[in-house]
Design a protein around this motif. Structure first.
Motif, PDB file in Angstrom:
ATOM      1  N   ASN A 106      29.880  38.729  36.207  1.00 11.52           N
ATOM      2  CA  ASN A 106      29.526  38.463  37.563  1.00 11.52           C
ATOM      3  C   ASN A 106      29.907  39.950  38.593  1.00 11.52           C
ATOM      4  OD1 ASN A 106      28.753  35.774  36.988  1.00 11.52           O
ATOM      5  ND2 ASN A 106      30.612  34.945  37.966  1.00 11.52           N
ATOM      6  N   ALA A 107      28.734  40.276  39.115  1.00 10.22           N
ATOM      7  CA  ALA A 107      28.788  41.346  40.181  1.00 10.22           C
ATOM      8  C   ALA A 107      29.683  41.037  41.217  1.00 10.22           C
ATOM      9  CB  ALA A 107      27.555  41.741  40.427  1.00 10.22           C
ATOM     10  N   TYR A 108      30.133  42.593  41.802  1.00  7.31           N
ATOM     11  CA  TYR A 108      31.338  42.318  42.775  1.00  7.31           C
ATOM     12  C   TYR A 108      30.303  42.751  44.083  1.00  7.31           C
ATOM     13  CZ  TYR A 108      34.424  42.114  38.781  1.00  7.31           C
ATOM     14  OH  TYR A 108      34.885  41.573  37.733  1.00  7.31           O
ATOM     15  N   ALA A 109      31.092  42.844  45.180  1.00  6.19           N
ATOM     16  CA  ALA A 109      30.335  43.179  46.400  1.00  6.19           C
ATOM     17  C   ALA A 109      29.949  44.639  46.413  1.00  6.19           C
ATOM     18  CB  ALA A 109      31.574  42.899  47.556  1.00  6.19           C
ATOM     19  N   GLU A 110      30.597  45.575  45.719  1.00  4.73           N
ATOM     20  CA  GLU A 110      30.047  46.910  45.769  1.00  4.73           C
ATOM     21  C   GLU A 110      28.673  46.740  44.753  1.00  4.73           C
ATOM     22  OE1 GLU A 110      32.586  49.588  43.729  1.00  4.73           O
ATOM     23  OE2 GLU A 110      32.014  49.007  41.954  1.00  4.73           O
ATOM     24  N   ASP A 111      28.333  45.925  43.932  1.00  6.19           N
ATOM     25  CA  ASP A 111      27.226  46.007  43.140  1.00  6.19           C
ATOM     26  C   ASP A 111      26.190  45.721  44.260  1.00  6.19           C
ATOM     27  OD1 ASP A 111      28.123  46.619  40.476  1.00  6.19           O
ATOM     28  OD2 ASP A 111      29.461  44.917  40.782  1.00  6.19           O
ATOM     29  N   TYR A 112      26.378  44.446  44.951  1.00  9.72           N
ATOM     30  CA  TYR A 112      25.279  44.094  45.644  1.00  9.72           C
ATOM     31  C   TYR A 112      25.190  44.984  46.801  1.00  9.72           C
ATOM     32  CZ  TYR A 112      25.610  39.404  43.710  1.00  9.72           C
ATOM     33  OH  TYR A 112      25.649  38.314  42.682  1.00  9.72           O
ATOM     34  N   ALA A 113      26.183  45.660  47.220  1.00 13.78           N
ATOM     35  CA  ALA A 113      26.049  46.680  48.486  1.00 13.78           C
ATOM     36  C   ALA A 113      24.890  47.604  48.083  1.00 13.78           C
ATOM     37  CB  ALA A 113      27.354  46.921  48.881  1.00 13.78           C
ATOM     38  N   PHE A 114      25.420  48.356  46.848  1.00 12.43           N
ATOM     39  CA  PHE A 114      24.605  49.487  46.456  1.00 12.43           C
ATOM     40  C   PHE A 114      23.331  49.343  45.961  1.00 12.43           C
ATOM     41  CE2 PHE A 114      28.972  51.527  45.284  1.00 12.43           C
ATOM     42  CZ  PHE A 114      29.226  51.895  46.712  1.00 12.43           C
TER      43      PHE A 114
ATOM     44  N   SER B  33      33.045  37.237  44.280  1.00 11.56           N
ATOM     45  CA  SER B  33      32.386  36.054  44.887  1.00 11.56           C
ATOM     46  C   SER B  33      33.036  34.798  44.659  1.00 11.56           C
ATOM     47  CB  SER B  33      31.064  35.878  43.985  1.00 11.56           C
ATOM     48  OG  SER B  33      30.485  34.747  43.884  1.00 11.56           O
ATOM     49  N   ASP B  34      32.687  33.856  45.722  1.00 11.97           N
ATOM     50  CA  ASP B  34      33.579  32.408  45.754  1.00 11.97           C
ATOM     51  C   ASP B  34      33.180  31.649  44.312  1.00 11.97           C
ATOM     52  OD1 ASP B  34      30.787  31.803  45.899  1.00 11.97           O
ATOM     53  OD2 ASP B  34      31.091  30.861  47.872  1.00 11.97           O
ATOM     54  N   GLU B  35      32.325  32.323  43.452  1.00 11.62           N
ATOM     55  CA  GLU B  35      32.061  31.695  42.007  1.00 11.62           C
ATOM     56  C   GLU B  35      32.889  32.276  40.978  1.00 11.62           C
ATOM     57  OE1 GLU B  35      28.053  31.623  41.107  1.00 11.62           O
ATOM     58  OE2 GLU B  35      27.636  29.910  42.588  1.00 11.62           O
ATOM     59  N   ASP B  36      33.803  33.285  41.307  1.00 13.92           N
ATOM     60  CA  ASP B  36      34.586  33.851  40.351  1.00 13.92           C
ATOM     61  C   ASP B  36      35.850  33.216  40.364  1.00 13.92           C
ATOM     62  OD1 ASP B  36      32.999  35.925  39.681  1.00 13.92           O
ATOM     63  OD2 ASP B  36      33.353  36.980  41.393  1.00 13.92           O
ATOM     64  N   ASP B  37      36.759  33.392  39.089  1.00 20.52           N
ATOM     65  CA  ASP B  37      38.072  32.894  39.246  1.00 20.52           C
ATOM     66  C   ASP B  37      39.040  33.647  40.060  1.00 20.52           C
ATOM     67  OD1 ASP B  37      37.163  31.358  37.049  1.00 20.52           O
ATOM     68  OD2 ASP B  37      37.771  33.116  35.281  1.00 20.52           O
ATOM     69  N   SER B  38      39.860  32.684  40.708  1.00 20.77           N
ATOM     70  CA  SER B  38      40.926  33.111  41.409  1.00 20.77           C
ATOM     71  C   SER B  38      42.007  34.134  41.022  1.00 20.77           C
ATOM     72  CB  SER B  38      41.603  32.014  42.132  1.00 20.77           C
ATOM     73  OG  SER B  38      40.424  31.206  42.789  1.00 20.77           O
ATOM     74  N   LEU B  39      42.154  35.254  41.781  1.00 23.01           N
ATOM     75  CA  LEU B  39      43.370  36.347  41.243  1.00 23.01           C
ATOM     76  C   LEU B  39      44.391  35.810  42.489  1.00 23.01           C
ATOM     77  CD1 LEU B  39      40.965  39.254  40.530  1.00 23.01           C
ATOM     78  CD2 LEU B  39      42.202  37.650  38.900  1.00 23.01           C
ATOM     79  N   ILE B  40      45.565  36.888  42.432  1.00 26.44           N
ATOM     80  CA  ILE B  40      46.415  36.425  43.171  1.00 26.44           C
ATOM     81  C   ILE B  40      46.210  36.953  44.558  1.00 26.44           C
ATOM     82  CG2 ILE B  40      48.250  36.588  41.255  1.00 26.44           C
ATOM     83  CD1 ILE B  40      48.827  39.591  42.193  1.00 26.44           C
TER      84      ILE B  40
END
Length: 703
Positions: free
Chosen positions: A500-508, A552-559
């Motif tokens: 799944n893409a991250y915020a930077e992928d959407y931004a760019f 994203s809110d659809e990704d697995d949670s990290l610490i």
């Protein structure tokens, strides 16, 4: 950054000297779980004797079940010191045995999983005040970090492993308490204070901020006054813009001096084009030889805009050569761009050597350059100035072609012919060498940066080939990386799109598609940009802070769920998203978009004023609110022709919209005529009387 959590780090460093590990290296052939991965970096470690795993829920669960510490080792394919540590430590049987017995070992490609990299880099910076790669973090079984560092020698790494494993066995409570404190610190670092004081952005503030910034600028050598030189495209872009708006001739000279020094130095490949990541000296001479897609993308955009501002032909040459390099070395036939070119390659003895592909001995050059060697030697400084090490030279210029030609009684065409002959000769010779490896992973965000670079080059130089490449890559992103639910993939490799893409992928991608619309007036790109923006708001937006999470809110949670705000080698995802919201608010007359953009930059404003060098892309957005900003609308059958005229000017304070037919986009609605082409100059959708001559409309901007 000042280290905040260093007591465990200091304990571990005590006595990290003198302990020798005399065991043999890896004498057997191993295969670990990374053989199932697709990342070139992970695959490079698939035959280490270390039992490496990729980051996944199964491996994390295993650490908890076995109550073992986790080693999270983060790097990337073109990282020189990552390869050094692999050869020295991760291919060593004794170290591998220690790691396999006492730890769960995870390898991470930072380019594939920047979310993981951000978390553990934050821990490293809190503990030590600095960062870098390889990034080696040791964590509790639940993933919370307790120790982090970068490159370690074999003996240092063995000591770290011994001390950490003993400490966890004998005093786990101490490590748990430290992890808890560090976790709080990591979360505190990421807190964004909502700034509800909406005072108008003003020029006095920006003037003071720039004056503060000037204290770290190197006006002699270009760049910043540090031992290493990084080509900071975002910084140079906003400084160029500020100097244009305020007629700051000294700052404009600084920007052009920096661009010239970068293009003349070893940072720039004088033979094949393209930029390396940074130089280890203040003169832009000796590079850290890896070539990254993201650097070259942003520098192409920067040099294109600088050409508009100066008409300096040398900048045009840099753009042309850099894009030739990209197409030759980093482009797939489907339009995708690869990630990077390694710093290392094998020498004539088949031993891996950093920079071997790019360096020359004087004897080699004398044998190769038959045509006017003494002139070549002077032009590229095959002397004490250009010497690197061990009789190796990195081609290095220190004067303009016009000055060199004048000093050597040559015409410019004669000099150009000599340079062309020399570089052709060296290209043929270099092509016989072992080439650096290419990381053939296509990253959505970096592809979007290069897409925008081609758009910018087309906008400035009107070369139709640049638009062809841009459209091919835009179609690749839309076809391969855009899912049916409106989300994006992060990576594409071996004909597979993954993660799944991250915020930077959407931004760019949003930014690149807006730019592509602005040179084609094809509304599909603007509409897709808006759809991606709405998806990003729905899945990444933090209503409490007014900023966007990196995941994203659809990704697995990290610490920690990170919020990316610092403009580093790449601009932060939040600064780009804020700029996208600003642009889209004008196209679609969307007040909510504009409020979001304003709130975001207002949140970061105190940080910008305090440390502008860390927030240059934010400052560029702040300039939109500080200086006069216009929408420039072109409609009619001659709109494309008028657009070319408009694009021949350096105008950093306009947003362009246009159409060849009637449009329902709010900014364009009811502004089209079949009979004539019109140019409108507008502010927040309110337009002055239209002009049929685009140059007269441009004159309105000057007034």
């Amino acid at each position: 950054m000042k280290p905040l959590f260093n007591f465990l780090f200091i304990i571990l460093l005590i006595g990290l000297t003198g302990c020798k590990n005399e065991s043999a290296g890896n004498t057997h052939k191993f295969t670990n779980a990374l053989i199932k991965e697709t990342s070139p970096y992970l695959l490079q470690h698939a035959h280490n004797p270390v039992n490496w795993n990729a980051w996944n829920s199964k491996t994390l669960k295993q650490a908890k079940e076995q109550n073992k510490l986790i080693i999270v080792s983060v790097g990337y394919s073109s990282c020189h010191w990552c390869h050094v540590m692999e050869a020295e430590s991760f291919e060593n049987d004794s170290i591998a045995k220690m790691m396999n017995t006492h730890f769960i070992n995870i390898k991470v490609d930072r380019e594939e999983r920047p979310d993981i990299d951000q978390i553990y880099m934050s821990a490293l910076q809190l503990m030590t005040g600095s960062g870098g790669w390889p990034l080696n973090t040791i964590c509790l079984p639940d993933g919370r970090p307790v120790f982090a560092g970068t490159y370690f020698t074999k003996d240092e790494w063995m000591q770290v492993l011994n001390k950490l494993s003993s400490m966890y066995k004998d005093n786990p409570e101490d490590m748990i308490r430290f992890a808890e404190k560090l976790e709080v610190g990591m979360k505190d670092v990421d807190l964004i204070k909502v700034n509800k004081e909406f005072t108008a952005f003003n020029l006095d503030e920006m003037d003071k901020t720039i004056s503060h910034w000037k204290t770290i600028l190197d006006f002699k050598n270009g760049g910043e006054m540090y031992a290493e030189k990084f080509p900071k495209a975002n910084s140079l872009n906003v400084l160029m813009r500020y100097s244009f708006h305020t007629n700051d001739k000294g700052l404009n000279q600084y920007v052009n001096n920096t661009l010239t020094k970068m293009a003349y130095g070893g940072l720039y490949d004088q033979v094949g084009g393209g930029f390396s990541r940074y130089t280890i000296d203040k003169n832009w001479h000796i590079p850290h030889f890896e070539k990254m897609l993201y650097d070259n993308a942003q520098l192409v955009s920067l040099y294109s805009n600088a050409y508009l501002n100066t008409q300096n032909e040398a900048y045009k040459q840099v753009v042309s050569q850099s894009l030739n390099f990209v197409e030759r070395e980093l482009m797939h036939e489907n339009g995708a761009f690869y990630s990077s070119l390694n710093a290392d390659s094998k020498n004539e003895d088949e031993k891996t050597e950093e920079g071997y592909y790019y360096a020359w001995t004087k004897a080699e050059l004398k044998e190769l350059i038959i045509n006017k060697y003494s002139l070549f030697e002077t032009y590229y400084n095959i002397n004490s100035v250009g010497l690197w090490e061990d009789d190796k030279y990195i081609l290095f210029r220190n004067q303009s072609d016009s000055l060199f030609a004048q000093k050597n009684d040559l015409t410019i065409p004669e000099l150009k012919k000599n340079i062309e002959d020399w570089n052709n000769t060296l290209t043929i010779a270099r092509n016989k060498r072992n080439k650096p490896k290419v990381d053939k992973k296509a990253l959505t965000s970096w592809n979007a940066l290069m897409l925008k670079a081609y758009v910018d080059a087309y906008r400035v130089f009107n070369n139709p080939h640049y638009l062809e490449v841009a459209l091919k890559n835009a179609q690749f992103l839309k076809k391969e990386q855009l899912k049916t639910d409106g989300s994006l993939y992060r990576t594409h490799i071996s004909d597979k799109s993954m993660i799944n893409a991250y915020a930077e992928d959407y931004a760019f991608v949003i930014e690149a598609y807006i730019a592509l619309y602005q040179v084609t007036f094809d509304e599909q790109w603007l509409q897709t940009a808006k759809e991606l923006m709405d998806y990003t708001i729905h899945h990444f937006y933090n209503k409490n802070s007014g900023m966007f999470y990196f995941t994203s809110d659809e990704d697995d949670s990290l610490i920690v769920r990170k919020t990316d705000i610092y403009d580093n080698a790449n601009p932060s995802s939040n600064s780009v998203l804020a700029k996208n919201l600003f642009k889209l608010s004008h196209f679609y007359d969307d007040l909510e978009y504009k409020k979001m953009a304003h709130q975001m930059v207002n949140n970061i404003k105190p940080k910008i004023l305090e440390s502008p060098a860390a927030y240059p892309n934010w400052m560029d957005l702040m300039a939109n609110f500080t200086f006069k900003h216009y929408e420039f609308v072109i409609t009619g059958k001659n709109a494309k022709k008028d657009l070319k005229t408009l694009n021949s000017y350096y105008l950093p304070n306009i947003l362009i919209a246009g159409s060849l037919k009637e449009s329902n986009i709010p900014l364009l609605k009811n502004r089209y005529s079949d009979e004539k082409s019109y140019s409108f100059v507008c502010v927040d959708g309110a337009c002055k009387l239209p002009e049929t001559d685009v140059r007269k409309a441009i004159d309105q901007l000057k007034k």
